[in-house]
Design a protein around this motif. Structure first.
Motif, PDB file in Angstrom:
ATOM      1  N   LYS A 124      74.721  60.513  69.217  1.00 62.56           N
ATOM      2  CA  LYS A 124      75.900  61.063  70.247  1.00 62.56           C
ATOM      3  C   LYS A 124      76.697  59.756  70.287  1.00 62.56           C
ATOM      4  O   LYS A 124      78.052  59.876  70.095  1.00 62.56           O
ATOM      5  N   LEU A 125      76.253  58.420  70.431  1.00 58.16           N
ATOM      6  CA  LEU A 125      77.397  57.342  70.734  1.00 58.16           C
ATOM      7  C   LEU A 125      77.941  57.178  69.376  1.00 58.16           C
ATOM      8  O   LEU A 125      79.144  56.670  69.446  1.00 58.16           O
ATOM      9  N   GLU A 126      77.259  57.230  68.058  1.00 61.34           N
ATOM     10  CA  GLU A 126      77.936  56.854  66.908  1.00 61.34           C
ATOM     11  C   GLU A 126      79.054  58.201  66.769  1.00 61.34           C
ATOM     12  O   GLU A 126      80.207  57.596  66.264  1.00 61.34           O
ATOM     13  N   LYS A 127      78.796  59.232  67.133  1.00 62.36           N
ATOM     14  CA  LYS A 127      80.076  60.156  67.094  1.00 62.36           C
ATOM     15  C   LYS A 127      81.020  59.889  67.811  1.00 62.36           C
ATOM     16  O   LYS A 127      82.240  59.930  67.501  1.00 62.36           O
ATOM     17  N   ILE A 128      80.989  59.252  69.132  1.00 62.35           N
ATOM     18  CA  ILE A 128      81.999  58.827  69.966  1.00 62.35           C
ATOM     19  C   ILE A 128      82.526  57.802  69.503  1.00 62.35           C
ATOM     20  O   ILE A 128      84.051  57.524  69.465  1.00 62.35           O
ATOM     21  N   LEU A 129      82.098  56.812  68.767  1.00 58.59           N
ATOM     22  CA  LEU A 129      82.561  55.741  68.101  1.00 58.59           C
ATOM     23  C   LEU A 129      83.494  56.063  66.942  1.00 58.59           C
ATOM     24  O   LEU A 129      84.487  55.455  66.811  1.00 58.59           O
ATOM     25  N   ARG A 130      83.120  57.107  66.091  1.00 60.04           N
ATOM     26  CA  ARG A 130      83.723  57.105  64.961  1.00 60.04           C
ATOM     27  C   ARG A 130      85.070  57.896  65.602  1.00 60.04           C
ATOM     28  O   ARG A 130      86.091  57.601  65.301  1.00 60.04           O
ATOM     29  N   ASP A 131      84.913  58.518  66.710  1.00 59.15           N
ATOM     30  CA  ASP A 131      86.262  59.341  67.437  1.00 59.15           C
ATOM     31  C   ASP A 131      87.136  58.292  67.899  1.00 59.15           C
ATOM     32  O   ASP A 131      88.391  58.233  67.696  1.00 59.15           O
ATOM     33  N   ILE A 132      86.478  57.159  68.578  1.00 60.31           N
ATOM     34  CA  ILE A 132      87.449  56.379  69.004  1.00 60.31           C
ATOM     35  C   ILE A 132      87.886  55.458  67.848  1.00 60.31           C
ATOM     36  O   ILE A 132      89.168  55.018  67.906  1.00 60.31           O
ATOM     37  N   GLY A 133      87.516  55.398  66.875  1.00 61.86           N
ATOM     38  CA  GLY A 133      87.695  54.559  65.751  1.00 61.86           C
ATOM     39  C   GLY A 133      89.172  55.140  64.823  1.00 61.86           C
ATOM     40  O   GLY A 133      89.889  54.448  64.687  1.00 61.86           O
ATOM     41  N   THR A 134      88.960  56.416  64.959  1.00 64.16           N
ATOM     42  CA  THR A 134      90.043  57.375  64.285  1.00 64.16           C
ATOM     43  C   THR A 134      90.976  57.577  65.165  1.00 64.16           C
ATOM     44  O   THR A 134      92.265  57.086  64.747  1.00 64.16           O
ATOM     45  N   ALA A 135      90.950  57.628  66.402  1.00 62.30           N
ATOM     46  CA  ALA A 135      91.927  57.884  67.467  1.00 62.30           C
ATOM     47  C   ALA A 135      92.606  56.648  67.684  1.00 62.30           C
ATOM     48  O   ALA A 135      94.015  56.577  67.895  1.00 62.30           O
ATOM     49  N   GLU A 136      91.898  55.484  67.727  1.00 61.95           N
ATOM     50  CA  GLU A 136      92.808  54.171  68.234  1.00 61.95           C
ATOM     51  C   GLU A 136      93.056  53.127  66.958  1.00 61.95           C
ATOM     52  O   GLU A 136      93.301  52.284  66.961  1.00 61.95           O
ATOM     53  N   LYS A 137      92.747  53.992  65.672  1.00 60.91           N
ATOM     54  CA  LYS A 137      92.986  53.257  64.462  1.00 60.91           C
ATOM     55  C   LYS A 137      92.236  52.180  64.138  1.00 60.91           C
ATOM     56  O   LYS A 137      93.100  51.114  63.631  1.00 60.91           O
ATOM     57  N   PHE A 138      90.956  51.904  64.313  1.00 67.24           N
ATOM     58  CA  PHE A 138      90.194  50.809  64.014  1.00 67.24           C
ATOM     59  C   PHE A 138      90.032  50.638  62.797  1.00 67.24           C
ATOM     60  O   PHE A 138      89.748  51.464  62.186  1.00 67.24           O
ATOM     61  N   THR A 139      90.224  49.390  62.183  1.00 65.14           N
ATOM     62  CA  THR A 139      89.728  49.194  60.767  1.00 65.14           C
ATOM     63  C   THR A 139      88.112  49.125  60.551  1.00 65.14           C
ATOM     64  O   THR A 139      87.790  49.746  59.589  1.00 65.14           O
ATOM     65  N   ILE A 140      87.784  48.623  61.412  1.00 64.70           N
ATOM     66  CA  ILE A 140      86.039  48.389  61.535  1.00 64.70           C
ATOM     67  C   ILE A 140      85.643  48.429  62.976  1.00 64.70           C
ATOM     68  O   ILE A 140      86.330  47.594  63.832  1.00 64.70           O
TER      69      ILE A 140
END
Length: 172
Positions: A124-140
Protein backbone atom coordinates in the motif's frame (compact mmCIF):
# COMPACT_ATOMS: atom_id res chain seq x y z
CA UNK A 1 28.97 -2.87 0.51
CA UNK A 2 28.08 -3.99 -3.01
CA UNK A 3 24.63 -2.49 -2.58
CA UNK A 4 26.08 0.88 -1.55
CA UNK A 5 28.48 0.91 -4.49
CA UNK A 6 25.69 -0.06 -6.88
CA UNK A 7 23.35 2.64 -5.61
CA UNK A 8 26.15 5.21 -5.69
CA UNK A 9 27.07 4.32 -9.27
CA UNK A 10 23.45 4.44 -10.38
CA UNK A 11 22.99 7.84 -8.74
CA UNK A 12 26.15 9.25 -10.34
CA UNK A 13 25.19 7.99 -13.80
CA UNK A 14 21.60 9.09 -13.33
CA UNK A 15 22.52 12.53 -12.05
CA UNK A 16 25.17 13.11 -14.71
CA UNK A 17 22.74 12.35 -17.50
CA UNK A 18 19.96 14.42 -16.06
CA UNK A 19 21.99 17.43 -14.97
CA UNK A 20 21.96 18.74 -18.50
CA UNK A 21 18.42 17.74 -19.33
CA UNK A 22 16.18 18.87 -16.47
CA UNK A 23 15.82 19.62 -12.79
CA UNK A 24 16.44 16.64 -10.52
CA UNK A 25 14.04 16.10 -7.62
CA UNK A 26 15.05 13.49 -5.04
CA UNK A 27 12.94 12.23 -2.17
CA UNK A 28 13.85 10.10 0.80
CA UNK A 29 11.39 7.97 2.74
CA UNK A 30 11.82 6.12 6.02
CA UNK A 31 9.72 3.02 5.39
CA UNK A 32 10.37 1.59 8.86
CA UNK A 33 8.97 4.73 10.42
CA UNK A 34 6.04 4.70 7.99
CA UNK A 35 5.32 1.07 8.88
CA UNK A 36 5.46 1.78 12.60
CA UNK A 37 3.46 5.01 12.56
CA UNK A 38 0.76 4.22 10.01
CA UNK A 39 -2.69 3.22 11.25
CA UNK A 40 -2.34 -0.16 9.59
CA UNK A 41 1.08 -0.67 11.13
CA UNK A 42 -0.17 0.18 14.61
CA UNK A 43 -3.20 -2.07 14.16
CA UNK A 44 -0.93 -4.90 13.01
CA UNK A 45 1.24 -4.40 16.12
CA UNK A 46 -1.85 -4.60 18.34
CA UNK A 47 -3.04 -7.76 16.58
CA UNK A 48 0.40 -9.33 16.86
CA UNK A 49 0.65 -8.45 20.56
CA UNK A 50 -2.84 -9.87 21.19
CA UNK A 51 -1.96 -13.11 19.40
CA UNK A 52 1.39 -13.34 21.20
CA UNK A 53 -0.37 -12.89 24.55
CA UNK A 54 -2.79 -15.71 23.70
CA UNK A 55 0.11 -18.01 22.89
CA UNK A 56 1.96 -16.92 26.00
CA UNK A 57 -1.05 -17.74 28.22
CA UNK A 58 -1.51 -21.16 26.59
CA UNK A 59 2.19 -21.97 26.82
CA UNK A 60 2.35 -20.79 30.42
CA UNK A 61 -0.42 -23.25 31.32
CA UNK A 62 1.59 -26.05 29.75
CA UNK A 63 4.75 -24.86 31.50
CA UNK A 64 2.92 -24.87 34.84
CA UNK A 65 1.73 -28.44 34.18
CA UNK A 66 5.28 -29.50 33.38
CA UNK A 67 6.62 -27.83 36.52
CA UNK A 68 3.98 -29.57 38.63
CA UNK A 69 4.69 -32.93 37.02
CA UNK A 70 8.41 -32.53 37.64
CA UNK A 71 7.87 -31.52 41.27
CA UNK A 72 5.53 -34.49 41.80
CA UNK A 73 8.06 -36.86 40.24
CA UNK A 74 10.80 -35.54 42.53
CA UNK A 75 8.58 -35.88 45.62
CA UNK A 76 7.27 -39.32 44.76
CA UNK A 77 10.43 -40.63 43.12
CA UNK A 78 11.66 -42.58 46.14
CA UNK A 79 8.25 -44.15 46.79
CA UNK A 80 7.45 -45.25 43.23
CA UNK A 81 8.37 -48.55 41.67
CA UNK A 82 10.90 -48.43 38.83
CA UNK A 83 8.17 -49.12 36.32
CA UNK A 84 5.86 -46.36 37.68
CA UNK A 85 8.75 -43.87 37.74
CA UNK A 86 9.66 -44.69 34.13
CA UNK A 87 6.02 -44.28 33.08
CA UNK A 88 5.85 -40.86 34.75
CA UNK A 89 9.14 -39.92 33.05
CA UNK A 90 7.79 -40.99 29.64
CA UNK A 91 4.62 -38.97 30.22
CA UNK A 92 6.71 -35.96 31.25
CA UNK A 93 8.93 -36.26 28.16
CA UNK A 94 5.84 -36.52 25.92
CA UNK A 95 4.34 -33.38 27.48
CA UNK A 96 7.69 -31.61 27.17
CA UNK A 97 7.82 -32.43 23.45
CA UNK A 98 4.25 -31.18 23.04
CA UNK A 99 5.23 -27.95 24.78
CA UNK A 100 8.28 -27.50 22.57
CA UNK A 101 6.25 -28.20 19.41
CA UNK A 102 3.53 -25.74 20.40
CA UNK A 103 6.17 -23.11 21.20
CA UNK A 104 7.84 -23.60 17.81
CA UNK A 105 4.51 -23.53 15.98
CA UNK A 106 3.50 -20.34 17.80
CA UNK A 107 6.79 -18.67 16.83
CA UNK A 108 6.40 -19.71 13.20
CA UNK A 109 2.81 -18.51 13.03
CA UNK A 110 3.71 -15.16 14.58
CA UNK A 111 6.56 -14.72 12.09
CA UNK A 112 4.27 -15.58 9.18
CA UNK A 113 1.58 -13.17 10.39
CA UNK A 114 4.16 -10.41 10.85
CA UNK A 115 5.51 -10.97 7.34
CA UNK A 116 1.98 -10.98 5.92
CA UNK A 117 0.99 -7.76 7.68
CA UNK A 118 4.26 -6.09 6.65
CA UNK A 119 3.90 -7.17 3.02
CA UNK A 120 0.36 -5.79 2.76
CA UNK A 121 1.26 -2.47 4.37
CA UNK A 122 4.43 -2.06 2.29
CA UNK A 123 2.48 -2.72 -0.91
CA UNK A 124 0.00 0.00 0.00
CA UNK A 125 2.78 2.44 0.95
CA UNK A 126 4.70 1.72 -2.26
CA UNK A 127 1.60 2.45 -4.34
CA UNK A 128 1.18 5.76 -2.52
CA UNK A 129 4.88 6.55 -3.06
CA UNK A 130 4.55 5.90 -6.79
CA UNK A 131 1.55 8.24 -6.86
CA UNK A 132 3.46 10.91 -4.93
CA UNK A 133 6.46 10.49 -7.23
CA UNK A 134 4.34 10.89 -10.34
CA UNK A 135 2.16 13.72 -9.06
CA UNK A 136 5.05 15.75 -7.67
CA UNK A 137 7.49 14.88 -10.45
CA UNK A 138 10.20 13.24 -8.35
CA UNK A 139 13.14 11.98 -10.35
CA UNK A 140 13.86 9.32 -7.72
CA UNK A 141 12.62 8.35 -4.26
CA UNK A 142 15.05 6.39 -2.11
CA UNK A 143 14.38 4.33 0.99
CA UNK A 144 16.42 5.78 3.83
CA UNK A 145 17.91 2.62 5.32
CA UNK A 146 18.05 0.20 2.38
CA UNK A 147 19.67 2.42 -0.21
CA UNK A 148 22.88 3.26 1.57
CA UNK A 149 21.86 6.84 2.31
CA UNK A 150 24.12 8.14 5.06
CA UNK A 151 23.04 11.75 5.04
CA UNK A 152 20.27 13.79 3.50
CA UNK A 153 18.73 17.16 4.09
CA UNK A 154 15.48 16.74 6.02
CA UNK A 155 13.71 18.87 3.42
CA UNK A 156 13.72 15.94 0.97
CA UNK A 157 12.26 13.49 3.54
CA UNK A 158 8.73 12.72 2.33
CA UNK A 159 7.87 10.23 5.10
CA UNK A 160 5.38 12.64 6.70
CA UNK A 161 3.71 13.15 3.34
CA UNK A 162 3.48 9.39 2.87
CA UNK A 163 1.96 8.90 6.32
CA UNK A 164 -0.53 11.72 5.76
CA UNK A 165 -1.72 10.19 2.49
CA UNK A 166 -1.81 6.68 3.95
CA UNK A 167 -3.95 7.87 6.86
CA UNK A 168 -6.34 9.82 4.67
CA UNK A 169 -6.76 6.93 2.26
CA UNK A 170 -5.93 9.40 -0.54
CA UNK A 171 -3.77 7.76 -3.17
CA UNK A 172 -3.17 10.96 -5.18
Amino acid sequence: MKKILFVSMILVIFMTGLCFAEQIKIGIVDMQRALNESKEGQEAKREMAKKADEYKRDLQKLQDELDKMKADMEKQGAFLSEEARQEKERLFQRKLKDFQNQYREAQEELQQKDAEYTRKIVQKLEKILRDIGTAEKFTIILEKSASGVFYFDKSIDITDKLLKRAESGDKK
